[in-house]
Scaffold this active site. Structure first.
Site, PDB file in Angstrom:
ATOM      1  N   ASN A 144       8.294 -60.724  17.456  1.00 25.76           N
ATOM      2  CA  ASN A 144       8.797 -61.550  16.350  1.00 25.76           C
ATOM      3  C   ASN A 144       9.298 -62.909  16.841  1.00 25.76           C
ATOM      4  OD1 ASN A 144       8.300 -59.976  14.095  1.00 25.76           O
ATOM      5  ND2 ASN A 144      10.227 -58.835  14.266  1.00 25.76           N
ATOM      6  N   ASP A 188       4.706 -58.408  11.375  1.00 23.93           N
ATOM      7  CA  ASP A 188       4.291 -57.536  10.275  1.00 23.93           C
ATOM      8  C   ASP A 188       2.878 -57.002  10.495  1.00 23.93           C
ATOM      9  OD1 ASP A 188       6.701 -57.924   9.052  1.00 23.93           O
ATOM     10  OD2 ASP A 188       5.966 -59.285   7.491  1.00 23.93           O
ATOM     11  N   ASP A 195       0.868  -1.188   0.000  1.00 26.82           N
ATOM     12  CA  ASP A 195       0.000   0.000   0.000  1.00 26.82           C
ATOM     13  C   ASP A 195       0.894   1.224   0.000  1.00 26.82           C
ATOM     14  OD1 ASP A 195      -1.822   2.125   0.733  1.00 26.82           O
ATOM     15  OD2 ASP A 195      -3.199   0.575   1.465  1.00 26.82           O
ATOM     16  N   ASP A 239      -3.332  -2.860  -1.965  1.00 26.28           N
ATOM     17  CA  ASP A 239      -4.294  -1.816  -2.295  1.00 26.28           C
ATOM     18  C   ASP A 239      -4.403  -1.680  -3.808  1.00 26.28           C
ATOM     19  OD1 ASP A 239      -5.997   0.385  -1.100  1.00 26.28           O
ATOM     20  OD2 ASP A 239      -4.752   1.554  -2.476  1.00 26.28           O
ATOM     21  N   GLU A 254      11.160 -51.207  13.256  1.00 24.70           N
ATOM     22  CA  GLU A 254       9.931 -50.877  13.974  1.00 24.70           C
ATOM     23  C   GLU A 254       9.898 -49.408  14.387  1.00 24.70           C
ATOM     24  OE1 GLU A 254      12.789 -52.584  17.147  1.00 24.70           O
ATOM     25  OE2 GLU A 254      12.396 -52.777  14.995  1.00 24.70           O
ATOM     26  N   ASP A 310       9.122 -45.606  18.406  1.00 24.55           N
ATOM     27  CA  ASP A 310       9.619 -46.984  18.331  1.00 24.55           C
ATOM     28  C   ASP A 310       8.668 -47.907  19.089  1.00 24.55           C
ATOM     29  OD1 ASP A 310      12.231 -48.586  17.581  1.00 24.55           O
ATOM     30  OD2 ASP A 310      11.610 -49.274  19.570  1.00 24.55           O
ATOM     31  N   ILE A 311       8.347 -49.053  18.486  1.00 22.61           N
ATOM     32  CA  ILE A 311       7.470 -50.030  19.135  1.00 22.61           C
ATOM     33  C   ILE A 311       8.258 -50.741  20.235  1.00 22.61           C
ATOM     34  CG2 ILE A 311       6.032 -52.081  18.825  1.00 22.61           C
ATOM     35  CD1 ILE A 311       5.668 -51.275  15.906  1.00 22.61           C
TER      36      ILE A 311
END
Length: 466
Positions: free
Chosen positions: A341, A350, A13, A57, A376, A333-334
């Protein structure tokens, strides 16, 4: 503590007082504000700073707003930046000219704060989505599987949902010859039924009349909540005295609003803009779905892989630094996954990975990045997210994993798992020095280790952001 900015806005402007007034209003909403007084400076700053939104503007001294807007939209570096042109109240010709010049919106003087902030929020939301899709396209190009953009606009479908059939038909009559897309009249009472039967439009024009305002707003929320219409364009038609409801429509997810009784050409121009945005977003999503499956998607979980994630997070980090906005980075992380496993076999392991991936994805926004980082471990990046929001998100993700069964063992026993999360903040955070991405990942990794050491199923914030 320094306030976290919600994004950057360039005000153009030639009158200093106007710029100051706008800056005060926008700064109070925690937007980072840039200023300039000519068209040439607008183009220069837009190319250099890449603001999330430009407000200009009509008269910029050396150039009109229309000329400046056309130049911005013709430049690939700035074409994606939303532009709003400020016109005089009742100047219909200027409004139409602004839209024809490529402006995404026009605002009228005098600017009331409620209208200004609602429009800005809607435009910034569109900018955030556009920026995210653009980042993904750039990442795809770097990985060598992006497609060239389409050079033509395909025929789309527009559904007119009036408060009455007669109102929708009057809209269709006004649009005749102005819009080159299929236009249908969709009775309001059968809208959800049509969607459930996959009769879906690209754009919806929804009435929010004084007799059925809540119904119109509810339909906006309904469209945004359904998978088939989540990415559809929505334009809400409202009465001139229904400003609060119109602003609510924008905050509920409408892409645009228009006053009932406006010139049909204005509605046509707005619909063309929304259709162009919708089709561009669809093309980018399609490119991702096809290309990423080949080069950047983990085949087991369907998430992005490490190869895609790292350059994409680099882009998020660079833009966060430029715009002085924060972002969050998590490593998830799991817990005790090796035992799953070893005890039940890799097929069951999986199945656990797939379930965890689905729950993580279901609890994140569309703009958030989630990737399988290895084994994982998962990486999550949250753009434009404060520390408070990131903490809440991390806890939500942790609870989503541990609250329900993750898989079934071969003997039918339920298998439950938990996750440990290490988190850090990056970008423009409280004026702290900007850390490189590898340093942020290292901080998140050490925080993840601390979560494990403290007993698992915990969220730990990296020490530099505590």
């Amino acid at each position: 503590m320094c306030a976290e900015m919600a994004g950057s806005i360039l005000i153009a402007d030639k009158v200093p007082t106007n710029r100051i007034i706008l800056k005060v209003k926008l700064s109070s909403a925690y937007y980072s504000v840039l200023q300039c007084d000519t068209g040439a400076r607008t183009l220069e700053i837009a190319r250099r700073e890449r603001p999330n939104l430009i407000l200009m503007d009509l008269d910029l001294g050396d150039m009109t707003a229309f000329e400046t807007c056309r130049a911005l939209k013709d430049d690939p570096q700035t074409a994606h930046i939303p532009v709003a042109i400020i016109t005089l109240q009742g100047d219909t010709e200027a409004k139409i000219a602004a839209l024809k010049a490529g402006a995404d919106e026009f605002l009228t003087k005098p600017l009331d704060e409620l209208t200004l902030t609602a429009r800005v929020r809607a435009l910034m939301r569109a900018s955030a989505t556009s920026d995210e899709l653009r980042r993904r396209q750039e990442t795809a190009t770097a990985l060598g599987f992006a497609e060239a953009p389409a050079l033509f606009e395909a025929c789309g479908k527009i559904a007119l949902v009036g408060s009455t059939i007669e109102e929708a038909r009057s809209w269709r009559a006004g649009l005749k010859g102005l819009v080159g897309h299929e236009i249908i009249v969709q009775p309001a009472q059968t809208l959800l039924e049509a969607i459930s039967q996959d009769q879906i439009a690209d754009l919806y024009v929804i009435s929010a009349s004084h007799n059925a305002t809540s119904d119109g707003l509810r339909r906006v929320a309904d469209l945004r909540s359904r998978a088939g219409t989540r990415h559809a364009g929505i334009v809400v038609v409202h009465d001139a005295n229904e400003r609060r409801e119109a602003h609510m429509a924008l905050d509920l997810g409408a892409n645009d609003i228009i006053t009932r009784g406006s010139d049909p050409e204005e509605l046509a121009l707005r619909l063309r803009t929304q259709m162009r945005r919708k089709q561009e977003a669809d093309r980018l999503r399609d490119t991702m779905e096809v290309g990423l499956k080949l080069a950047a998607i983990d085949s087991l979980t369907g998430l992005y892989n490490r190869r895609y994630a790292l350059p994409h997070v680099e882009k998020i980090a660079a833009e966060a630094t430029t715009n002085n906005t924060p972002f969050a980075l998590m490593l998830i992380d799991i817990d005790r996954f090796k035992a799953v496993n070893d005890t039940y076999g890799h097929a069951t392991g999986d199945a656990v990975l797939v379930t965890v991936a689905k729950r993580l994805r279901a609890n994140l926004r569309g703009m958030d990045l989630i990737a399988r980082f290895g084994g994982e471990e998962f990486l999550v990046c949250l753009p434009a997210t404060s520390l408070v929001e990131a903490r809440a998100c991390a806890e939500r993700l942790r609870e989503a994993i541990c609250d329900e069964v993750a898989a079934e063992a071969p003997n039918g026993d339920p298998i439950c798992v938990s996750v440990s999360i290490g988190m850090t903040m990056g970008g423009g955070v409280d004026g702290a020095p900007v850390a490189p991405l590898d340093a942020l990942i290292d901080i998140a990794d050490r925080a993840l280790y601390d979560s494990k050491a403290e007993g698992r199923n915990l969220v730990t914030l990296g020490s530099h952001a505590a």
